[in-house]
Design a protein around this motif. Structure first.
Motif, PDB file in Angstrom:
ATOM      1  N   ARG A  72       6.292  -4.066  -3.268  1.00  0.00           N
ATOM      2  CA  ARG A  72       6.281  -2.606  -3.096  1.00  0.00           C
ATOM      3  C   ARG A  72       6.144  -2.268  -1.617  1.00  0.00           C
ATOM      4  O   ARG A  72       5.122  -2.558  -0.990  1.00  0.00           O
ATOM      5  CB  ARG A  72       5.131  -1.979  -3.887  1.00  0.00           C
ATOM      6  N   VAL A  73       7.187  -1.662  -1.060  1.00  0.00           N
ATOM      7  CA  VAL A  73       7.169  -1.309   0.361  1.00  0.00           C
ATOM      8  C   VAL A  73       6.172  -0.185   0.596  1.00  0.00           C
ATOM      9  O   VAL A  73       6.217   0.863  -0.065  1.00  0.00           O
ATOM     10  CB  VAL A  73       8.577  -0.895   0.836  1.00  0.00           C
ATOM     11  N   THR A  74       5.267  -0.403   1.537  1.00  0.00           N
ATOM     12  CA  THR A  74       4.206   0.576   1.817  1.00  0.00           C
ATOM     13  C   THR A  74       4.284   1.148   3.227  1.00  0.00           C
ATOM     14  O   THR A  74       3.646   2.158   3.508  1.00  0.00           O
ATOM     15  CB  THR A  74       2.826  -0.078   1.634  1.00  0.00           C
ATOM     16  N   ASN A  75       5.067   0.517   4.098  1.00  0.00           N
ATOM     17  CA  ASN A  75       5.068   0.988   5.484  1.00  0.00           C
ATOM     18  C   ASN A  75       6.345   0.545   6.190  1.00  0.00           C
ATOM     19  O   ASN A  75       6.925  -0.486   5.857  1.00  0.00           O
ATOM     20  CB  ASN A  75       3.853   0.433   6.239  1.00  0.00           C
ATOM     21  N   VAL A  76       6.775   1.350   7.147  1.00  0.00           N
ATOM     22  CA  VAL A  76       7.896   1.009   8.013  1.00  0.00           C
ATOM     23  C   VAL A  76       7.335   0.588   9.358  1.00  0.00           C
ATOM     24  O   VAL A  76       6.515   1.290   9.954  1.00  0.00           O
ATOM     25  CB  VAL A  76       8.850   2.215   8.178  1.00  0.00           C
ATOM     26  N   VAL A  77       7.753  -0.567   9.844  1.00  0.00           N
ATOM     27  CA  VAL A  77       7.288  -1.081  11.129  1.00  0.00           C
ATOM     28  C   VAL A  77       8.256  -0.624  12.214  1.00  0.00           C
ATOM     29  O   VAL A  77       9.476  -0.816  12.096  1.00  0.00           O
ATOM     30  CB  VAL A  77       7.193  -2.622  11.117  1.00  0.00           C
ATOM     31  N   LYS A  78       7.730  -0.025  13.278  1.00  0.00           N
ATOM     32  CA  LYS A  78       8.566   0.522  14.337  1.00  0.00           C
ATOM     33  C   LYS A  78       8.211  -0.085  15.689  1.00  0.00           C
ATOM     34  O   LYS A  78       7.059  -0.409  15.947  1.00  0.00           O
ATOM     35  CB  LYS A  78       8.424   2.041  14.394  1.00  0.00           C
ATOM     36  N   ASP A  79       9.216  -0.201  16.522  1.00  0.00           N
ATOM     37  CA  ASP A  79       9.050  -0.585  17.924  1.00  0.00           C
ATOM     38  C   ASP A  79       9.484   0.624  18.734  1.00  0.00           C
ATOM     39  O   ASP A  79      10.665   0.842  18.969  1.00  0.00           O
ATOM     40  CB  ASP A  79       9.911  -1.810  18.237  1.00  0.00           C
ATOM     41  N   GLY A  80       8.518   1.442  19.130  1.00  0.00           N
ATOM     42  CA  GLY A  80       8.850   2.727  19.720  1.00  0.00           C
ATOM     43  C   GLY A  80       9.447   3.624  18.656  1.00  0.00           C
ATOM     44  O   GLY A  80       8.832   3.882  17.629  1.00  0.00           O
ATOM     45  N   ASP A  81      10.674   4.089  18.883  1.00  0.00           N
ATOM     46  CA  ASP A  81      11.367   4.922  17.897  1.00  0.00           C
ATOM     47  C   ASP A  81      12.290   4.114  16.995  1.00  0.00           C
ATOM     48  O   ASP A  81      12.931   4.673  16.108  1.00  0.00           O
ATOM     49  CB  ASP A  81      12.187   6.003  18.611  1.00  0.00           C
ATOM     50  N   ARG A  82      12.376   2.821  17.214  1.00  0.00           N
ATOM     51  CA  ARG A  82      13.299   1.986  16.454  1.00  0.00           C
ATOM     52  C   ARG A  82      12.581   1.281  15.315  1.00  0.00           C
ATOM     53  O   ARG A  82      11.519   0.690  15.501  1.00  0.00           O
ATOM     54  CB  ARG A  82      13.939   0.944  17.378  1.00  0.00           C
ATOM     55  N   VAL A  83      13.167   1.364  14.113  1.00  0.00           N
ATOM     56  CA  VAL A  83      12.622   0.659  12.951  1.00  0.00           C
ATOM     57  C   VAL A  83      13.011  -0.810  13.048  1.00  0.00           C
ATOM     58  O   VAL A  83      14.198  -1.140  13.187  1.00  0.00           O
ATOM     59  CB  VAL A  83      13.141   1.274  11.639  1.00  0.00           C
ATOM     60  N   VAL A  84      12.013  -1.691  12.970  1.00  0.00           N
ATOM     61  CA  VAL A  84      12.280  -3.126  13.111  1.00  0.00           C
ATOM     62  C   VAL A  84      11.908  -3.924  11.864  1.00  0.00           C
ATOM     63  O   VAL A  84      12.101  -5.139  11.833  1.00  0.00           O
ATOM     64  CB  VAL A  84      11.526  -3.705  14.321  1.00  0.00           C
ATOM     65  N   ASP A  99       7.013 -12.653   7.650  1.00  0.00           N
ATOM     66  CA  ASP A  99       7.142 -13.586   6.524  1.00  0.00           C
ATOM     67  C   ASP A  99       8.608 -13.829   6.171  1.00  0.00           C
ATOM     68  O   ASP A  99       8.962 -14.911   5.678  1.00  0.00           O
ATOM     69  CB  ASP A  99       6.398 -13.044   5.307  1.00  0.00           C
ATOM     70  N   HIS A 100       9.446 -12.827   6.365  1.00  0.00           N
ATOM     71  CA  HIS A 100      10.881 -12.954   6.099  1.00  0.00           C
ATOM     72  C   HIS A 100      11.630 -12.252   7.226  1.00  0.00           C
ATOM     73  O   HIS A 100      11.097 -11.352   7.872  1.00  0.00           O
ATOM     74  CB  HIS A 100      11.262 -12.330   4.750  1.00  0.00           C
ATOM     75  N   LEU A 131       3.643  -4.875  -0.355  1.00  0.00           N
ATOM     76  CA  LEU A 131       2.549  -5.535  -1.066  1.00  0.00           C
ATOM     77  C   LEU A 131       3.116  -6.361  -2.203  1.00  0.00           C
ATOM     78  O   LEU A 131       3.876  -5.858  -3.037  1.00  0.00           O
ATOM     79  CB  LEU A 131       1.567  -4.500  -1.609  1.00  0.00           C
ATOM     80  N   TYR A 132       2.744  -7.642  -2.224  1.00  0.00           N
ATOM     81  CA  TYR A 132       3.091  -8.536  -3.327  1.00  0.00           C
ATOM     82  C   TYR A 132       1.775  -8.947  -3.965  1.00  0.00           C
ATOM     83  O   TYR A 132       1.105  -9.857  -3.503  1.00  0.00           O
ATOM     84  CB  TYR A 132       3.855  -9.746  -2.807  1.00  0.00           C
ATOM     85  N   GLY A 133       1.398  -8.221  -5.018  1.00  0.00           N
ATOM     86  CA  GLY A 133       0.042  -8.365  -5.537  1.00  0.00           C
ATOM     87  C   GLY A 133      -0.925  -7.799  -4.521  1.00  0.00           C
ATOM     88  O   GLY A 133      -0.834  -6.636  -4.127  1.00  0.00           O
ATOM     89  N   ASP A 134      -1.862  -8.616  -4.042  1.00  0.00           N
ATOM     90  CA  ASP A 134      -2.796  -8.197  -3.002  1.00  0.00           C
ATOM     91  C   ASP A 134      -2.383  -8.684  -1.622  1.00  0.00           C
ATOM     92  O   ASP A 134      -3.077  -8.430  -0.630  1.00  0.00           O
ATOM     93  CB  ASP A 134      -4.208  -8.729  -3.310  1.00  0.00           C
ATOM     94  N   LYS A 135      -1.265  -9.379  -1.545  1.00  0.00           N
ATOM     95  CA  LYS A 135      -0.836  -9.965  -0.279  1.00  0.00           C
ATOM     96  C   LYS A 135       0.102  -9.010   0.458  1.00  0.00           C
ATOM     97  O   LYS A 135       1.019  -8.440  -0.125  1.00  0.00           O
ATOM     98  CB  LYS A 135      -0.128 -11.292  -0.525  1.00  0.00           C
ATOM     99  N   LEU A 136      -0.136  -8.856   1.764  1.00  0.00           N
ATOM    100  CA  LEU A 136       0.741  -8.056   2.600  1.00  0.00           C
ATOM    101  C   LEU A 136       1.877  -8.934   3.114  1.00  0.00           C
ATOM    102  O   LEU A 136       1.651  -9.972   3.743  1.00  0.00           O
ATOM    103  CB  LEU A 136      -0.029  -7.468   3.779  1.00  0.00           C
ATOM    104  N   VAL A 137       3.114  -8.517   2.840  1.00  0.00           N
ATOM    105  CA  VAL A 137       4.306  -9.261   3.247  1.00  0.00           C
ATOM    106  C   VAL A 137       5.053  -8.444   4.293  1.00  0.00           C
ATOM    107  O   VAL A 137       5.340  -7.260   4.085  1.00  0.00           O
ATOM    108  CB  VAL A 137       5.219  -9.559   2.046  1.00  0.00           C
TER     109      VAL A 137
END
Length: 378
Positions: free
Chosen positions: A232-244, A47-48, A249-255
């Motif tokens: 509200r940050v709920t998770n870190v997205v990773k590509d292997g060992d690298r954070v990408v 989204d961003h 959560l923005y209300g009920d929407k996952l961003v």
């Protein structure tokens, strides 16, 4: 393919790969998940997107965002509350920076070696060993103290140069004297005055932190930096060992927010999180105030990466009691009962009949009526 059938011009990299595949598929089993993760990361919808994503909007996250933006990076600030500022916005805005330019302007040289000894003694009292090359600290912890000393003063100068925030020396309110330093009685503290700074604009006991955060946010807004509130940050997205990137959560929407170069967690104020307050601390107070920025950033980062905070592997220290807990304990009468019982046991061991009589008389006194927390007694 057997070893004797390998091409003569096979490179070392290919030989290692093929040798691993020939050894029962061990390499294939370990490489496949990573390859799959990279493939799935490339297909993710975002989204961003920015070079650097800073989580939080207090002094830590905003200073990271200002530094990155000042170097030309595209930055996004992510804050879970409806207003920016974080815990910094509720503070006095005092910043503790050793060997800062205002100290040096007065001819005071806050020596690196002395300051590192003080930091190690105060922040890691159990591990501190003066004769050790790392002062008794693990290598990573010692390097963290070095980084703090080496980069603190340049950060103050950079903020001034960029026009984000200008600092001045902090003096006690209504007294106009330099405030005493943390543990100024320790022999390792060779500069017990002048390390504390405050914003030159808007400094006060109640509004200094709000001014500090607002000045950096204003500078970021002028540079076109998006500040995503109520995310509200709920998770870190990773590509292997690298954070990408991160998920929020923005209300009920996952961003989903992509970070091309990195994610910075500046999520301090962990005193409001009961689970983090329950972790043991190495500081002399044993509680939430000791080395808070260092500890909360480490805890947030390790948990975001799915790891337990390192301090949970250490022995627990006695917890420092908060004032409201002490007040409730006194109101319930438990504190008096424990003290009286202890005195009575001591008297009994000594066989002092007169003291036992006085204690028994005290035990017949009217007890304080327990008062539920938050309600006044009648």
């Amino acid at each position: 393919m057997t070893q004797d059938k390998l091409p003569k011009n096979l490179g070392r990299r290919q030989a290692l790969i093929r040798g691993g595949l020939a050894a029962g598929g061990l390499v294939a089993a370990s490489v496949a998940p990573a390859a799959q993760a990279a493939k799935s990361a490339g297909k993710q919808q975002w989204d961003h997107e920015a070079d650097v994503v800073c989580i939080g909007s207090g002094a830590a996250a905003c200073s990271a965002a200002v530094t990155a933006a000042g170097l030309g990076a595209k930055v996004i600030l992510v804050e879970k509350m409806p207003l920016p500022g974080g815990t910094t916005g509720k503070s006095g805005g005092v910043t503790w920076i050793p060997n800062n330019p205002l100290l040096r302007a007065r001819g005071i040289n806050d020596e690196r070696t002395d300051c590192l000894r003080f930091l190690a003694r105060y922040a890691y009292p159990r591990q501190y060993t003066p004769n050790s090359a790392t002062l008794g600290l693990p290598d990573g912890s010692y390097r963290l103290l070095e980084a703090f000393y080496d980069n603190g003063s340049p950060m103050i100068e950079n903020m001034d140069k960029l026009g984000a925030v200008r600092f001045r020396e902090f003096k006690m309110w209504f007294v106009d004297k330099y405030a005493p330093d943390y543990a100024d009685h320790l022999p390792e503290n060779k500069t017990p005055r002048g390390r504390a700074l405050e914003p030159a604009v808007g400094a006060s006991s109640a509004g200094g932190g709000a001014s500090l955060a607002a000045q950096m946010e204003k500078w970021l807004a002028a540079k076109g930096t998006p500040i995503l509130l109520e995310h509200r940050v709920t998770n870190v997205v990773k590509d292997g060992d690298r954070v990408v990137g991160v998920e929020a959560l923005y209300g009920d929407k996952l961003v989903r927010i992509k970070a091309r170069k990195g994610v910075v967690f500046g999520t301090g104020g962990y005193a409001h999180n009961a689970s983090l307050c329950g972790l043991p601390s190495d500081g002399p107070g044993g509680g939430q105030h000791e080395a808070a920025p260092r500890r909360c950033l480490r805890v947030a980062g390790r948990r975001a990466l799915g790891r337990e905070p390192a301090q949970t592997r250490r022995a627990r220290r006695p917890r420092a009691q908060l004032p409201d807990a002490q007040a409730r304990r006194h109101a319930s009468g438990r504190g008096r009962k424990r003290r009286t019982d202890a005195v009575r046991r001591g008297c009994a061991r000594r066989g002092d009949a007169a003291d036992r009589a006085r204690v028994d008389l005290g035990r017949r006194e009217k007890r304080l009526t327990p008062v539920p927390f938050g309600r006044a007694s009648k």
